[in-house]
Every structure is written in C-alpha cells, then in structure tokens.
Design an enzyme around this catalytic site. Sequence first.
Site, mmCIF file in Angstrom:
data_model
loop_
_atom_site.group_PDB
_atom_site.id
_atom_site.type_symbol
_atom_site.label_atom_id
_atom_site.label_comp_id
_atom_site.label_asym_id
_atom_site.label_seq_id
_atom_site.Cartn_x
_atom_site.Cartn_y
_atom_site.Cartn_z
ATOM 1 N N HIS A 88 40.862 103.633 -92.723
ATOM 2 C CA HIS A 88 40.735 103.341 -91.223
ATOM 3 C C HIS A 88 41.308 104.406 -90.292
ATOM 4 C CE1 HIS A 88 39.125 99.055 -91.247
ATOM 5 N NE2 HIS A 88 39.287 99.273 -92.463
ATOM 6 N N ASP A 148 41.665 100.080 -83.614
ATOM 7 C CA ASP A 148 40.916 99.439 -84.603
ATOM 8 C C ASP A 148 40.216 98.277 -84.386
ATOM 9 O OD1 ASP A 148 40.947 100.304 -88.054
ATOM 10 O OD2 ASP A 148 40.350 98.162 -87.354
#
Length: 451
Positions: A16, A117
């Site tokens: 990520h 994110d």
Amino acid sequence: MSSRHVAVLAFPFGSHAGPLLSLVRNLAKAGPDVKFSFLSTARSNGIIFSKADDGDGSFRNIKPYDVNDGLPQGYVPSRNPVEPVELFLKETPENFTRALEMVEAETGLKVGCLISDAFFWFAGDMADKMNVPWISLWTAAPRSLLLHVETDAIRQALKTNRSGDQTLDFLPGFSVIRKVDLPEGVIVSENSESPFEKLLHKMGHKLPQATAVAINSFQQIDPETLHLLKARFKKFLNVGPFTLTCPSPSRPDNHGCLEWLNKHQPSTVVYISFGTVITPPPHEIEAFAEALEASGFPFLWSFRGSVENFFSKGFMDRTCGTIGKLVPWAPQVQVLNHSSVGAFVTHCGWNSILESIGGGVPMICRPFFGDQKLNMRMVEAVWKIGVQVEGGVFTKSGTIDALQRILLGEGKEMRERLGVMKKLAYEAVSSGGTSTNDFNTLVGIVNQIKM
Ligand SMILES: *[C@@H]1O[C@H](CO)[C@@H](O)[C@H](O)[C@H]1NC(C)=O
Ligand SMILES: *[C@@H]1O[C@H](CO)[C@@H](O)[C@H](O)[C@H]1NC(C)=O
Ligand SMILES: CC(=O)N[C@H]1CO[C@H](CO)[C@@H](O)[C@@H]1O
C-alpha cells in the site's frame, strides 16, 4: 517563506505505502515547489524510502514522518497476520492527528491538502475540519472498490440467497461474479464486522465525499465498472498502471534471472511468485514442484521462504541448474516483460495482475484472501487471460492440467487478448492518453491549494 503543503497518510501494510509513495513522487516532480509530508510507521517508511531513492532528485520535496504503529513494547508477531493491522487501527486517527500538528509546527506550513490511502475514511473528516481537499488512493482493482461502495445494496440483495453460485447480476457487468468470489467482509452482517471490515464498510460510505478518488488502473481495463464509479465519485481518476506511470526504481538483477531467461524460447517459461506476503502451505508447494518436474516446462520461481524447508534435495538436484531456477527475489516487471515467459503463476494481487498485463503473460491463479478471488474471476471469466487452478488449490494433476492449458493450449488466444490490453495500457499512459490526463487533473487539484 510560504509554500503549498500536502500531507500524505499511508497505510503501512502490504503493498500500500509503496504505490502511494510512487504517486506522490510523480506529484512532487510535477510540483517541485510543493512540500509533501509523508506519514507512515517507522518500519514502513524505512522500507519504502530506502528502496525508492534512485537519485533523480524527486525526494527533495518529500519528507517522511513516522507515526506510532500501536504495537506494545517488545511485540512478538503472533500467527495472526491481521493483529498488527488491528493494533495500528486502534491508534488511528489520533496518531495521524497528532503527527499532523507536529508536522505543521515543524515546517511552519499549514497543510493545504490531504492525500490518503482509501482505507483511511477518517481522512475525509480531517480534511473537512481543516477545510482542505481530500484525495484518496485505491491501490487495488476498480471492481473491488465498487463492491465496497455498494456493500449495503449487495448485502440486501444477497440476504435471502445462501447459494454460493448466486451471481451479482443486479449490478451491471457483474453477471459472472459469484457470491463465492467476493472479498471477505462484503457479505457479513453489520454487527459481526471485524475492525478491518468496519473500516472497509465505512470507507464505502465516505469515499463519495472525496475531492477525488485516484486508482492504480487505467480506464479501458473495465469500462462498465468505470462508469458506475464515475457516477459515485466527484472525480474518479485512473492514473495507472503504476508500473508504467511511476515505476519503482529497478533493483539489480543479482540472481541473473534475465540472463537465464535469454536462453529460452519465446513463451515457454513458467514464472512463479506469490508476492511479498504469502507462502502457500507446504503440501501445495510439494504438489506444485512435482507437477513442474513431471511436465518438464522450464521454470523460474521467486521463492521467499526457506528453500531447505520446502523443497526436497532430490527436486533441487534434478531441476535446478537444468530446467529450473529458484531465486529469493526476481525483478518481476522485467521478468514478465521478457519474451520467454509464457505463464505466470500468481496469487492474483492487483499489482501482479497489472504487471502480467503489462508483459502480456497469461496467468495461472491460486488466490488466497481479500480481493484475490475477485481478481481471479475477472482474469478467468471477464478478460479470459488466465485460468484458476482446478479446485482452487495446487494438486499435482490440477497443476499439470493448468500448465498445459496455458503453455500448449488456450494460452495462445489469451496472449492475443493480452496484446490488446497491453496496447490499451500503453496508450493510456502516453502523452494525451487517459491516465496522463487524469494525472494532470490531480496535479491541478494540488496546484490550486491554499498556502
Ligand atoms: C439463488 O441463486 C441461484 C444462482 O443464481 C439461483 O439459481 C436460485 O434460484 C436463487 N435462489 C433464490 C431463492 O433466489
Ligand atoms: C518491455 O519491453 C519493451 C521492449 O520489448 C520495452 O519497450 C518496454 O519499455 C518494457 N516495459 C517495461 C515496463 O519494462
Ligand atoms: C506521532 C504519533 O505517533 N503520535 C501519537 C499517535 O497516537 C498515540 C496515542 O493514540 C500517541 O501516543 C502518539 O504520540
């Protein structure tokens, strides 16, 4: 001196933070006078910042800051891989809020934009409070994103039907997606959600408020889902595939993978890798090794675990150095882009699928968790560029069958379809292409922020 200041909140697990940093580097290159403060845990920052510096100067205006990871002192990882994630989530958003105050105090610059994110739905509330734009990055496929946005509707529609074969035909383009293909968490009941499932559910509710939702994908890969998401979000920006738009700096090919591939005929080699998180169970590895040996296809295996514990000496002696090569790490993008590779055995993580499409290589899929089953279904039933291994786990006969289908049978037509997708991907990232234009829109948002 005043300057525009962007704070970036990274999810410090799995693949990520790396892709988020790649995107931020491109933004930092496009806006050399903008300051980017990149917030993640010390461990995650340590890994991605050491890997990423290729001396091209794109780090001049990006600075890492560490936030508390929530692990107790002397924490010893348990067998439960979700535990550190849940411990970290317990600290959020307070650890980010405090870190932002610290960063503003240190730099003397107010944060004028938040990039996060997509998991961090709370960044939307933070951005609201600060009265600044919120840009959110989804690092997986458009389909899985849509499932999280549509979770309530899906739960409602599937409530009455327990059949695993039931399809999601109530969503346009989803008639081949079955209940069994859904990621965990989409069809649990609200009061039995785990902390992580709660996070995903909440994310689905919050993302429509974001100034923009960016994704590591390109518009042409899944047009039906694109339209649905465009209708949900204020701006839905396809700025990938990152392997083409913001490739991570290449690490040296220390194990000579590419040179070894040079010695093979086009589309003959099996490349095997399950990413950085997963190691299949020993009996499946054993079955897979037997299938490789019995079928005789040359193979390159990027294997993370301890080789002695998983492979018999006999297998190593008989294959390695002749038909096979076993390495602890391979330059995957270049390997998949090599003409000798004819099949990719994968867990179906989104990055791997994009890399396989970029290289035009058909896939043999063994998904494990999360969105991997859904990705597998797309590969097999929508794009028709790969197969699932029979029964979903590696057995000797099922693996031989899959290898033969890809390397001797249907693989040829799959490569033709992949050729078309690959061309679309390269067009999307070219000058005037859709991914280039969407990236410029993102740059526009950053350029308009208040100082
Ligand atoms: C459940 O789904 C299956 C597969 O789509 C379908 O054949 C069946 O009729 C459905 N049952 C009900 C009660 O809706
Ligand atoms: C893949 O290989 C082609 C040449 O065959 C090259 O033009 C292209 O840049 C390579 N792509 C990547 C991502 O390495
Ligand atoms: C920078 C940072 O990590 N700040 C805080 C994160 O949150 C915990 C409490 O939840 C604080 O102890 C940290 O100082």
